[in-house]
Motif scaffolding. Structure first.
Motif, short mmCIF file in Angstrom:
data_model
loop_
_atom_site.label_atom_id
_atom_site.label_comp_id
_atom_site.label_asym_id
_atom_site.label_seq_id
_atom_site.Cartn_x
_atom_site.Cartn_y
_atom_site.Cartn_z
N LEU A 172 0.83 -1.21 0.00
CA LEU A 172 0.00 0.00 0.00
C LEU A 172 0.86 1.26 0.00
N TYR A 175 1.80 1.95 -3.47
CA TYR A 175 0.66 2.54 -4.17
C TYR A 175 0.52 4.02 -3.80
N LYS A 178 2.64 6.22 -5.70
CA LYS A 178 2.31 6.20 -7.13
C LYS A 178 3.27 5.34 -7.94
N TYR A 180 2.91 2.71 -9.62
CA TYR A 180 1.91 1.84 -10.21
C TYR A 180 2.51 0.84 -11.20
N LEU A 184 2.27 -4.75 -9.07
CA LEU A 184 1.88 -4.22 -7.76
C LEU A 184 0.39 -4.43 -7.51
N PHE A 185 -0.45 -4.15 -8.50
CA PHE A 185 -1.89 -4.29 -8.32
C PHE A 185 -2.26 -5.76 -8.07
N LEU A 188 -1.28 -6.53 -4.54
CA LEU A 188 -2.24 -5.94 -3.60
C LEU A 188 -3.51 -6.78 -3.53
N TRP A 203 -8.65 -4.56 -6.60
CA TRP A 203 -7.26 -4.50 -7.06
C TRP A 203 -7.05 -5.34 -8.31
N TYR A 210 -4.93 -2.34 -16.30
CA TYR A 210 -3.75 -1.46 -16.29
C TYR A 210 -2.85 -1.77 -17.47
#
Length: 211
Positions: A172, A175, A178, A180, A184-185, A188, A203, A210
């Motif tokens: 987090l 995140y 930033k 990104y 990472l997503f 998460l 997420w 993304y």
């Protein structure tokens, strides 16, 4: 690269760390100075590094270690020599001596050099001294919060130890900074479930869209 399967993760991590250590040798930058005595000392250190590296490249670690140890009797606080000695110990499989050397190096630099801290953390992880590795990586992130390679290593270490809450909080933080990425997503999403903080669906939707 950031597998959480303990058996495969340890094997791959050790192999990767050995490659990184080999690439790191001789990477310390020579600091130029107008002082002739310091310039001569730097030239002497450069020659020592080249001489020792010739043995390292052939996998002959014992003579390389002897060269570094001898040089450090003359220059006991020379950081480039300590750094390369520590990495050569690690390449030879002597993790205890490597950690001792790199610990001394980080003490000399007030735990403020990211490269030296990352070397310390990497060797500690290879030696399965994960508390030391985690402490080193946390310090790296204090100095460079957007170092995502180190952050992902830290997250993987937390996950391997079963501390999913701290892993989730660290992700987090990335995140929030930033940093990104699809990786990472996805992490998460996985950690939100593992830590009991949610179902991970939101997420995963972000990860899927993304680019």
């Amino acid at each position: 690269m950031y597998t959480t399967c303990r058996g495969r993760g340890v094997h791959r991590r050790r192999g990767h760390i050995r490659k990184v250590l080999a690439l790191c040798l001789l990477s310390a930058v020579c600091v130029m100075s107008g002082c002739s005595s310091l310039a001569l000392r730097n030239e002497r250190v450069d020659r020592i590094l080249v001489e020792a590296q010739a043995f390292v490249e052939k996998g002959e670690y014992r003579p390389a270690l002897a060269i570094y140890e001898s040089a450090l009797t003359e220059y006991p606080r020379q950081t480039r020599l300590l750094y390369n000695l520590g990495l050569t110990y690690a390449l030879s499989g002597d993790f205890a001596s490597s950690l001792g050397t790199l610990d001394t190096l980080n003490d000399l630099t007030a735990h403020g050099n990211v490269k030296y801290l990352k070397a310390y953390g990497g060797v500690a992880a290879a030696a399965m001294e994960m508390e030391i590795a985690i402490d080193a990586w946390l310090r790296v992130l204090e100095l460079d919060p957007v170092d995502m390679d180190t952050r992902m290593r830290l997250i993987s270490a937390y996950m391997d130890s079963g501390d999913f809450e701290r892993a989730y909080r660290s992700a987090l933080q990335a995140y929030g900074l930033k940093q990104y990425s699809k990786v990472l997503f996805e992490k998460l999403s996985e950690l939100e479930v593992s830590s009991g903080n949610g179902d991970g669906v939101s997420w995963q939707l972000i990860a899927d869209t993304y680019t």
